[in-house]
Design a protein around this motif. Structure first.
Motif, PDB file in Angstrom:
ATOM      1  N   LYS A 166       4.065 -12.531   3.518  1.00 38.23           N
ATOM      2  CA  LYS A 166       5.216 -10.928   3.470  1.00 38.23           C
ATOM      3  C   LYS A 166       4.544  -9.209   4.502  1.00 38.23           C
ATOM      4  CE  LYS A 166       7.925 -11.716  -0.217  1.00 38.23           C
ATOM      5  NZ  LYS A 166       8.442 -12.103  -1.172  1.00 38.23           N
ATOM      6  N   VAL A 167       3.415  -9.095   3.922  1.00 36.82           N
ATOM      7  CA  VAL A 167       2.354  -8.631   4.313  1.00 36.82           C
ATOM      8  C   VAL A 167       2.173  -8.558   5.960  1.00 36.82           C
ATOM      9  CG1 VAL A 167       0.573  -6.829   5.038  1.00 36.82           C
ATOM     10  CG2 VAL A 167       1.625  -7.309   2.007  1.00 36.82           C
ATOM     11  N   ASP A 168       1.594 -10.396   6.236  1.00 36.59           N
ATOM     12  CA  ASP A 168       1.433 -10.250   7.608  1.00 36.59           C
ATOM     13  C   ASP A 168       2.654  -9.906   8.686  1.00 36.59           C
ATOM     14  OD1 ASP A 168      -1.224 -13.144   6.798  1.00 36.59           O
ATOM     15  OD2 ASP A 168      -1.010 -10.893   6.902  1.00 36.59           O
ATOM     16  N   TYR A 169       3.786 -10.562   7.838  1.00 37.98           N
ATOM     17  CA  TYR A 169       5.043 -10.455   8.596  1.00 37.98           C
ATOM     18  C   TYR A 169       5.189  -9.494   9.450  1.00 37.98           C
ATOM     19  CZ  TYR A 169       5.786 -15.999   7.550  1.00 37.98           C
ATOM     20  OH  TYR A 169       6.180 -17.010   7.734  1.00 37.98           O
TER      21      TYR A 169
ATOM     22  N   GLN B  72       3.495  -6.999   9.182  1.00 37.03           N
ATOM     23  CA  GLN B  72       2.552  -6.282  10.305  1.00 37.03           C
ATOM     24  C   GLN B  72       3.356  -6.771  11.983  1.00 37.03           C
ATOM     25  OE1 GLN B  72      -0.202  -4.051   9.683  1.00 37.03           O
ATOM     26  NE2 GLN B  72       0.335  -4.436  11.626  1.00 37.03           N
ATOM     27  N   GLN B  73       3.910  -8.077  11.718  1.00 35.40           N
ATOM     28  CA  GLN B  73       3.671  -8.473  12.681  1.00 35.40           C
ATOM     29  C   GLN B  73       4.570  -7.736  13.786  1.00 35.40           C
ATOM     30  OE1 GLN B  73       4.209 -13.054  12.508  1.00 35.40           O
ATOM     31  NE2 GLN B  73       2.127 -13.372  12.219  1.00 35.40           N
ATOM     32  N   ILE B  74       6.001  -7.609  12.365  1.00 36.58           N
ATOM     33  CA  ILE B  74       7.372  -6.848  12.714  1.00 36.58           C
ATOM     34  C   ILE B  74       6.918  -5.701  13.518  1.00 36.58           C
ATOM     35  CG2 ILE B  74       9.648  -6.222  12.133  1.00 36.58           C
ATOM     36  CD1 ILE B  74       9.409  -9.028  10.217  1.00 36.58           C
ATOM     37  N   ALA B  75       6.087  -4.776  12.964  1.00 33.04           N
ATOM     38  CA  ALA B  75       5.478  -3.472  13.014  1.00 33.04           C
ATOM     39  C   ALA B  75       5.064  -3.524  14.230  1.00 33.04           C
ATOM     40  CB  ALA B  75       4.699  -2.830  12.716  1.00 33.04           C
ATOM     41  N   ASP B  76       4.157  -4.271  14.698  1.00 32.74           N
ATOM     42  CA  ASP B  76       3.183  -4.378  16.334  1.00 32.74           C
ATOM     43  C   ASP B  76       3.990  -5.278  17.093  1.00 32.74           C
ATOM     44  OD1 ASP B  76       0.867  -4.907  15.283  1.00 32.74           O
ATOM     45  OD2 ASP B  76       0.290  -6.775  14.507  1.00 32.74           O
ATOM     46  N   LEU B  77       5.067  -5.833  16.724  1.00 27.22           N
ATOM     47  CA  LEU B  77       6.038  -5.940  18.103  1.00 27.22           C
ATOM     48  C   LEU B  77       7.448  -4.783  18.436  1.00 27.22           C
ATOM     49  CD1 LEU B  77       7.670 -10.058  16.407  1.00 27.22           C
ATOM     50  CD2 LEU B  77       6.233  -9.129  18.637  1.00 27.22           C
ATOM     51  N   LYS B  78       7.458  -4.239  17.381  1.00 32.08           N
ATOM     52  CA  LYS B  78       7.933  -2.971  17.319  1.00 32.08           C
ATOM     53  C   LYS B  78       7.378  -1.985  18.610  1.00 32.08           C
ATOM     54  CE  LYS B  78      11.372  -2.696  13.586  1.00 32.08           C
ATOM     55  NZ  LYS B  78      11.778  -1.764  11.979  1.00 32.08           N
TER      56      LYS B  78
ATOM     57  N   HIS C 283       0.704 -14.215  -5.349  1.00 33.35           N
ATOM     58  CA  HIS C 283       0.249 -13.426  -4.067  1.00 33.35           C
ATOM     59  C   HIS C 283      -0.485 -13.836  -2.866  1.00 33.35           C
ATOM     60  CE1 HIS C 283      -3.658 -10.762  -3.575  1.00 33.35           C
ATOM     61  NE2 HIS C 283      -4.217 -11.867  -2.975  1.00 33.35           N
ATOM     62  N   LYS C 284      -0.121 -15.383  -3.058  1.00 33.84           N
ATOM     63  CA  LYS C 284      -0.450 -16.231  -0.795  1.00 33.84           C
ATOM     64  C   LYS C 284       0.813 -15.391  -0.834  1.00 33.84           C
ATOM     65  CE  LYS C 284      -0.908 -19.962   1.511  1.00 33.84           C
ATOM     66  NZ  LYS C 284      -0.979 -21.266   1.207  1.00 33.84           N
TER      67      LYS C 284
END
Length: 197
Positions: free
Chosen positions: A51-54, A56-62, A45-46
């Motif tokens: 993975k979800v956090d990464y 989201q970070q990639i989406a934010d950076l894009k 789960h962790k």
């Protein structure tokens, strides 16, 4: 040690033989070290959460990159538009400052035929000329000094070499054939001069 005390200790140890093992498992789980199936599920789960956090970070950076690219493109277009407008209307300030001089010339041309005194007409045209020069100087135009100065290839263009009237005038400008001008300290026309040799 008494015999009763020893028997009691053995009895307690027999009742909870796995107590130390249970404590060890509890401590390991507290420290985040998996030791059971539940701990393994928690790690999965962790990892999934990370993975979800990464993602989201990639989406934010894009998103930031796309916004920055769009802002830069808008800035580039705005600068090109301002530059083209500046080129088209760059001389507007100078033209506006010369318009009163043109008005004066038109009045002089209308009245020159009616003038009985040629000297007054000449002085009127002289005034208009000085008004024009002052207007251009206010816009950064400056005449290059030539006659009597040392020949300088940065501001002078030699069109003739003539014998110097004296030794002091050798290598100096003896005569100015055409005036030169600077606009805001940039030479826009070299002075055409005759140099003494």
């Amino acid at each position: 040690m008494s015999k009763e005390h020893t028997e009691e200790q053995v009895k307690n140890n027999n009742e909870r033989p796995n107590q130390k093992a249970d404590e060890k498992i509890f401590d390991e789980n507290k420290g985040g070290k998996p030791n059971s199936k539940e701990a393994g599920k928690g790690e999965d789960h962790k990892a999934e959460h990370e993975k979800v956090d990464y993602a989201q970070q990639i989406a934010d950076l894009k998103d930031k990159y796309l916004r920055l690219a769009a802002e830069f493109d808008n800035y580039r277009k705005r600068v090109l538009k301002e530059k083209s407008e500046l080129i088209l209307s760059g001389g507007e300030k100078v033209i506006v400052s010369i318009l009163p001089v043109i008005d004066d010339f038109e009045r002089a041309l209308d009245n020159i035929d009616k003038a009985k005194d040629l000297q007054s007409a000449k002085s009127g045209i002289d005034l208009i000329y000085h008004k024009l020069i002052k207007s251009l100087e206010a816009n950064g135009l400056k005449e290059i000094e030539a006659t009597g100065k040392d020949f300088d290839t940065d501001v002078h263009e030699a069109v003739a070499m003539i014998p110097a009237p004296s030794d002091e005038q050798k290598g100096k400008v003896v005569d100015c054939v055409q005036k030169g001008y600077k606009l805001n300290d940039k030479v826009i026309r070299h002075a055409k001069v005759a140099v003494g040799q």
